[in-house]
Design an enzyme around this catalytic site. Structure first.
Site: not given
Length: 756
Positions: A361, A603, A627, A674
């Site tokens: 975060h 991913e 990932d 992305c």
């Protein structure tokens, strides 16, 4: 032998400085192995020589005076080979070098092993004997084990100790490698942040007023004494007189003649109260943990508990800091997002967190606010950095402590160039993102914060390619309710309409835990995360889907993305739940909602081979390159020990992405990407050439990527792709990109800047 090894490593780890650590090594190893000599040579990178730093058995006058080049003597030979050298008659070896000052001509047997930390030879550990004999296999194995165990300890000691000082007593520039969490460069003054009541995390800090610090400490001591007395009184009727004596023992430890008196003495020596308390408590605990008596060992836990109680009061009584330096760099073991609000934004220039990942975060907030950030610096001596000068290189994931003026000037020039380039690129931000021959490539943003909206539109973003719905979950103290989520999602959808907003369903687990929903696993990257969690908790998944659908009422720009998909069963189950939520909202509440497009994130590498099956179930694909890269390369990108192996420009990664684009085209399935690769101008050109129809990136990367695309033709980008696909190494790929950038005058945009 195992106990001997454990004690040596433990004692060296507890040494107060490098000199003490080396002295312990040579004495304890010589005694354990029964040899005549034990010596430690450490590599000095400035002199490019191995320096004799300590010895027991050779002439003490040689310490610090004797040094060997990298290819010189048996020590240099060990360093070159990076493996043990075991000789029964060392003087006969062709690499033997006689140095008269050492007095080692009497010794024939030689065993030297390299001390290696993260592929870097720090030095050589040597034992010698007069007798002509070869050290046996067990002895060699013991010394190899000692060297391996001590490597990390020495690396940390070198970073903190005397080798970080030059002869004039000034700090040398010391680089520490971590993980890039937010790009950019910052130069400033470190402000060390402590976690609450953690004795091991209290930084070194001098005090200006010893009497005031002692008064603070005495107040905290009195508060803890009152707490213990009150607790004892509450429990008086429920515990025996013998157990009641434990509280008396606690109170005695707090007396001035015990811990309190020692803390006062240390404050008088110039240390602040929290640091003095931490030092005294940790010293007592280390001593008690080593004693044989079981009762006394148990008292170590009591003293640590008392120390934490007193520290908590000290921290509570410390005034909230108001005097943040103009160029504050917050440094801590694990920084929290709440800290960002305590520092005036105009003063905060950088963040450094010993722990944490690029997807935390804090990292997401730092990128949104444009604050250069580096995390995962396991060797950083952060407790010693209060008020010290730092450079934070968020491009390369590096922090430089005590930079000299030359290095600082180089980084200041980089910052000036960054600012000038940003201003230049933002001028063309609102122009279409298309190549010189008219090929359009929509650029979208990865977001999770309201603050991103206006800036994204100002830079010409054509929608949201990845909205991280977990961010509002991270900021809450519980799972957000359906109405709360609806309000948040509606704000995003309205802000970007009519452009698409791809909302990823809750992606927690792995490196993104929720504080109120912890997931403890041995291997979180391969564990319970993404769609696996939400399918196991349909009550959470359904509330989120309904909120997304409600938020899209009257709009037609919602796209739903399923993360961490690894099987068709997961896709089928998720689709059923989305369709059920859609049907219920229409039939039960009369909402007229268009069915949103549903996509799957690629991913997991196995999904590259199931594009055909996915084409029957989803409307689009979105590649999560971060990932996917770490799974293809088996590298945890947030582990600083192996993060250097993570590279999205690896030939295998590029070929996998190209194969995926070809399959998506075959099945007429739209595919976008992305991830960090999309935000790299060179990566963006390659992805465009492969056929990716949309690129989503962090907002700060968008102007640079757009500028690169607008300066080439699609045909030229395809020529670059043809050049890199046959490459066998990452270096070959980078060389091909460098050649392309020179040919098309793009070096200022797409060639990675070298470290200063």
């Amino acid at each position: 032998m195992l106990e001997t090894l454990r004690r040596i490593v433990q004692d060296v780890s507890a040494a107060r400085d490098l000199s003490t650590a080396l002295s312990l090594i040579v004495r304890r190893v010589r005694k354990a192995m029964g040899t005549d000599v034990c010596s430690v040579y450490l590599y000095n990178p400035e002199r490019e020589r191995y320096v004799l730093m300590d010895t027991l058995g050779l002439n003490p006058a040689a310490i610090g005076r004797v040094s060997l080049a990298l290819n010189q003597g048996l020590v240099g030979y060990v360093g070159q080979r990076e493996e043990p050298v075991n000789l029964d008659n060392a003087p006969e070896h062709p690499n033997y070098l006689y140095l008269r000052v050492t007095g080692e001509e009497r010794y024939h047997s030689f065993l030297g092993v390299p001390i290696i930390h993260q592929r870097r030879v720090l030095g050589v550990l040597v034992v010698q004997q007069k007798a002509k004999r070869r050290f046996d296999e067990g002895e060699e194995a013991f010394l190899v084990t000692i060297a391996a165990q001590l490597a990390a300890v020495l690396a940390h000691a070198i970073a903190n100790g005397s080798l970080s000082l030059d002869r004039a007593g000034q700090r040398k520039s010391v680089p520490y490698n971590g993980v890039s969490a937010s790009p950019g460069i910052a130069i400033g003054e470190a402000v060390v942040v402590m976690p609450p009541a953690d004795l091991d995390a209290v930084p070194d800090r001098q005090c200006e007023d010893a009497e005031a610090e002692k008064a603070l400490f005495d107040q905290a001591l009195m508060a803890v004494r009152e707490d213990i007395e009150a607790l004892s009184a509450r429990l008086a009727k429920r515990i025996s007189p013998q157990e009641q004596l434990l509280f008396e023992a606690y109170l005695q430890m707090l007396d001035e003649a015990a811990l309190g008196g020692e803390v006062h003495k240390r404050i008088d020596d110039g240390h602040w109260a929290q640091g003095a308390l931490s030092h005294v408590v940790r010293r007592h605990v280390k001593y008690l943990e080593k004693v044989e008596d079981a009762y006394l060992r148990e008292r170590a836990a009591d003293i640590r508990d008392l120390g934490r109680r007193v520290l908590a009061y000290l921290q509570a009584r410390s005034d909230i800091r108001q005097d943040y330096p103009e160029n504050t760099i917050l440094v801590g073991e694990e920084l929290s997002p709440a800290l960002l609000g305590e520092v005036p934004r105009e003063h905060l220039v950088g963040l450094v967190s010993v722990r944490g990942s690029s997807n935390s975060h804090l990292a997401i907030l730092a990128r949104a606010m444009g604050i250069p950030t580096v995390m995962g610096l396991s060797d950083l001596p952060y407790k010693r950095l209060e008020s010290e000068s730092l450079v934070v290189d968020g491009y390369h994931g590096q922090v430089i402590c005590w930079p000299d003026e030359i290095l600082s000037a180089q980084y200041r020039e980089h910052m000036r160039q960054d600012e000038a380039l940003t201003e230049e690129l933002e001028v063309e931000a609102r122009k279409l993102c298309e190549t010189l021959d008219g090929h359009r490539v929509p650029l979208l943003v990865n977001t999770g914060l309201v603050e991103d909206q206006s800036r994204a539109q100002a830079l010409g973003a054509e929608g949201v390619g990845l909205y991280r719905t977990e961010v509002p979950f991270m900021m809450a103290e519980r799972f957000p309710g359906e109405q709360e989520q609806t309000r948040i999602y509606r704000e995003q959808l309205v802000a970007f309409a009519p452009f698409p907003v791809v909302m990823r369903t809750l992606d927690i687990g792995g490196d993104k835990p929720l504080p109120y929903f912890p997931i403890e696993e041995r291997n979180p990257a391969l564990g319970w995360r993404g769609i696996r969690v939400t399918l196991d908790h349909p009550e959470v998944f359904m509330a989120q889907i309904r909120a997304m659908l409600r938020a899209s009422d009257g709009l037609e720009n919602l796209r739903i993305l399923l993360p961490m998909v690894a099987s068709m069963h997961e896709v089928d189950e998720a689709r059923k739940m989305v369709m059920r939520a859609h049907e219920e909202l229409q039939s039960n509440e009369g909402l007229k909602l268009p069915m949103p497009r549903i996509g799957a994130m690629i991913e997991v590498p196995s999904m590259i081979f199931q594009v055909g099956a996915l084409s029957k179930r989803v409307d689009f694909l979105s590649v999560g390159s971060n990932d996917l890269t770490q799974y293809l390369l088996a590298v945890d990108r947030d582990n600083p020990r192996v993060a250097g192996l993570y590279n999205a420009m690896h030939p295998a990664v590029l070929r996998a992405l190209n194969d995926l684009a070809l399959k998506a085209r075959k099945y007429q399935l739209p595919v976008s990407l992305c991830g960090e690769l999309a935000g790299d101008p060179a990566g963006a050109l390659l992805l465009m050439a492969m056929g990716y129809q949309g690129l989503s990136m962090n907002l700060s990367s968008l102007p640079r990527v757009k500028a690169a695309i607008r300066r080439v033709t699609l045909a030229q980008a395809k020529q670059l792709l043809v050049a890199v696909l046959p490459c066998e190494t990452t270096q070959e790929v980078e060389d091909a990109v460098a050649a392309f950038s020179r040919e098309h005058d793009l070096e200022w945009l797409i060639v990675m800047r070298r470290k200063a």
